[in-house]
Design an enzyme around this catalytic site. Structure first.
Site, PDB file in Angstrom:
ATOM      1  N   GLU A  92       0.870  -1.179   0.000  1.00 32.49           N
ATOM      2  CA  GLU A  92       0.000   0.000   0.000  1.00 32.49           C
ATOM      3  C   GLU A  92       0.905   1.227   0.000  1.00 32.49           C
ATOM      4  O   GLU A  92       1.785   1.336   0.859  1.00 32.49           O
ATOM      5  CB  GLU A  92      -0.914   0.010   1.226  1.00 32.49           C
ATOM      6  CG  GLU A  92      -1.907   1.157   1.221  1.00 32.49           C
ATOM      7  CD  GLU A  92      -2.858   1.124   2.406  1.00 32.49           C
ATOM      8  OE1 GLU A  92      -3.675   2.065   2.522  1.00 32.49           O
ATOM      9  OE2 GLU A  92      -2.786   0.187   3.220  1.00 32.49           O
ATOM     10  N   ARG A 136       5.426 -13.073   9.849  1.00 34.57           N
ATOM     11  CA  ARG A 136       6.094 -11.816   9.540  1.00 34.57           C
ATOM     12  C   ARG A 136       7.376 -11.691  10.364  1.00 34.57           C
ATOM     13  O   ARG A 136       7.574 -12.399  11.350  1.00 34.57           O
ATOM     14  CB  ARG A 136       5.160 -10.634   9.817  1.00 34.57           C
ATOM     15  CG  ARG A 136       4.846 -10.404  11.278  1.00 34.57           C
ATOM     16  CD  ARG A 136       3.794  -9.330  11.467  1.00 34.57           C
ATOM     17  NE  ARG A 136       4.198  -8.083  10.852  1.00 34.57           N
ATOM     18  CZ  ARG A 136       3.367  -7.061  10.621  1.00 34.57           C
ATOM     19  NH1 ARG A 136       2.090  -7.164  10.943  1.00 34.57           N
ATOM     20  NH2 ARG A 136       3.799  -5.954  10.086  1.00 34.57           N
ATOM     21  N   LYS A 179       4.182   1.021  10.126  1.00 32.05           N
ATOM     22  CA  LYS A 179       4.320   2.210   9.283  1.00 32.05           C
ATOM     23  C   LYS A 179       3.662   3.425   9.935  1.00 32.05           C
ATOM     24  O   LYS A 179       4.141   4.548   9.775  1.00 32.05           O
ATOM     25  CB  LYS A 179       3.713   1.951   7.894  1.00 32.05           C
ATOM     26  CG  LYS A 179       4.636   1.203   6.962  1.00 32.05           C
ATOM     27  CD  LYS A 179       4.242   1.328   5.504  1.00 32.05           C
ATOM     28  CE  LYS A 179       3.038   0.534   5.145  1.00 32.05           C
ATOM     29  NZ  LYS A 179       2.768   0.520   3.694  1.00 32.05           N
TER      30      LYS A 179
END
Length: 547
Positions: A34, A260, A270
């Site tokens: 994104e 992850r 983020k």
């Protein structure tokens, strides 16, 4: 590319699919960021996995921007993402945008409505959340759930036409409000957002939710294996449901999840990283303390070291915490045999060798890399006045301190033995210079009498010294008293120093070993106002032992 991830459970699944002829034996992956921030070291793992898997099987990997939220996206992030992927050494098959598929997504939504599997809901976001239920209690059906197909189609088209305000209505999938998987309890698949989009302009005022858009994007592109992190595991039934019920694709992709990356002393949200940028805690997304790929690149990390790190971490289902020492080990191992050393002194102390001939300069020979003799040697100047490192002198020596102090003799690497005879001070009591003597018979490499000294130090010739700015970085985050990570107030220590003349030729991004200090890189943005700026990549040694 040498850094290839070892075979893992994802590759085992792919091997089985290829053996059975599924997808015609093809492998097609994608990396779908994104564009709402810079990529970090966790994304590097996903990049290496997605692109590396395609490379392993002779397949393809797309770069697809998940730009379904027009409010948070920025072209700056798009450019940064592409720079990062290229820098890591990968090439995408196609560069695509989720927004290119908005027409197909809209048709898919209408298909669900026509099949009685989606409805327009007037409930607010708070009401939907409140009636969703819990892990032990089913959700409550919306009073809008049983609207007719005709009414839902008309209202959805009115949503598209801009007849409603933001948040006034949503489109929900009609699945099962009693499902044990909360994601299947009539999730929202479209919302109203009256905001211009970077790609589609003002064409749309309704936008698909990620869980609805993601499987459709994969299917349109012919992705075979949609590799995601573990937080999407509970979303996989919805992923499969969307593709099955829309029914446009006879051989839909399959989603596979992996753990992850979690790294000690590192935050990889983020949202949090953006807050650090916005409030000035760091100088930008590429601050060398940041875990972003841009920050690591400016810090001096190499793409080879990051790919090696990702390969060593491997791919698993179970979440675990990786010691950041492994990342540091990878960059040390990568640099130790490929960069030259340079003499640089921090907190310099001037040394005057009183019995050395005035006005005379000689060249002494030092190795470029002690680990790689093939890298040869270089000549550096030595004269009556030199600078030594501030850490190499103590007026009152600590126990087992073998470097310069009054009355002690040390070896100056590449040159001679010198002995500290006197300390000259400034009026404020600080050290102005050290008066030393040297022994001409002790020149390195000339077979002197063989007597030993316990301390060896390095130097920079005073007459030719190049002033440098040194930025010694450490972890941006450290563990606080409550065990949670907090900002480290000592994550950056700036120092002035002097370097041997060759340092003036260093180009931005060029890496060196600063003798006895660590590995350094000339800063890519270099704001030293005349004095070259060097960032510490990593110390020379660590207590970390790789498994």
């Amino acid at each position: 590319m040498s850094e290839v991830m070892a075979n893992n459970f994802i590759h085992n699944i792919i091997d089985e699919d290829r053996a059975s002829g599924k997808y015609g034996g093809e492998v097609y992956t994608r990396f779908p960021p994104e564009p709402n921030g810079y990529l970090h070291i966790g994304h590097a793992k996903s990049i290496c996995l997605n692109f590396g898997t395609a490379l392993k099987y002779g397949g393809k990997c797309n770069l697809r921007y998940d730009d379904t939220n027009p409010v948070k996206e920025d072209v700056e992030y798009v450019d940064a993402i592409e720079d990062d992927i290229r820098w890591l050494g990968f090439k995408w098959e196609k560069q695509l945008w989720a927004s290119d598929y908005f027409d197909t997504m809209y048709k898919a939504a209408e298909t669900l409505i026509e099949k009685g599997l989606a409805y327009v809901d007037d409930s607010s976001a708070e009401e939907i959340k409140r009636t969703r239920g819990t892990l032990t209690e089913p959700g409550i059906e919306s009073p809008c759930r049983n609207r007719s197909v005709e009414e839902n189609l008309a209202m959805f088209r009115d949503m598209k036409a801009g007849k409603y305000a933001d948040g006034e209505k949503v489109l929900r999938a009609k699945i099962d409000m009693a499902s044990p998987n909360i994601n299947m309890r009539d999730p929202v698949i479209y919302r109203i957002v009256h905001a211009p989009h970077h790609n589609t302009g003002d064409k749309w005022c309704i936008y698909p939710m990620y869980d609805f858009a993601h499987p459709i994007e994969d299917a349109i592109e012919g992705i075979t294996h949609s590799i995601c992190t573990m937080e999407f595991e509970d979303h996989r039934p919805l992923y499969d449901w969307v593709l099955k019920e829309v029914g446009f694709w006879p051989e839909p992709p399959q989603q596979i999840e992996f753990a992850r990356l979690n790294l000690t002393n590192t935050v990889m949200s983020k949202r949090y990283l953006k807050a650090l940028v916005d409030d000035g805690s760091v100088t930008g997304w590429d601050d060398p303390r940041m875990p972003t790929i841009a920050g690591l690149r400016r810090r001096g990390y190499t793409p080879e070291a990051i790919r090696d790190f990702c390969a060593r971490v491997g791919v698993a289902k179970a979440n675990s915490m990786v010691d950041i020492g492994l990342l540091e080990h990878c960059i040390r191992e990568d640099l130790q045999n490929r960069v030259e050393s340079r003499n640089v002194v921090e907190d310099p102390v001037k040394v005057v060798i009183t019995n050395y001939p005035e006005g005379e300069t000689e060249m002494v020979e030092v190795e470029n890399n002690k680990n790689v003799p093939e890298m040869g040697t270089r000549q550096i100047p030595f004269s009556r006045e030199i600078y030594v490192d501030g850490a190499d002198f103590m007026e009152v020596p600590a126990k087992k301190y073998f470097r310069l102090f009054p009355g002690n003799e040390v070896r100056v690497k590449g040159a001679y033995f010198i002995k500290c005879e006197e300390v000259v001070k400034n009026p404020d009591g600080s050290v102005k210079e050290l008066l030393c003597t040297y022994d001409p018979a002790t020149k390195s490499g000339e077979g002197f009498d063989g007597r030993k000294v316990k301390g060896t130090i390095h130097f920079v010739d005073a007459a030719t010294a190049v002033p440098v700015k040194i930025r010694n970085y450490s972890y941006l985050m450290v563990e606080g008293e409550d065990g949670k990570l907090v900002l480290n107030p000592e994550s950056l220590v700036e120092k002035d120093g002097f370097a041997e003349p060759l340092i003036a030729e260093a180009k931005p991004g060029e890496r060196f070993q600063f003798f006895r200090h660590g590995y350094y890189v000339r800063d890519l943005k270099d704001t030293g106002e005349g004095a070259p700026v060097f960032n510490r990549i990593v110390d020379l040694k660590s207590g970390y032992k790789p498994k």
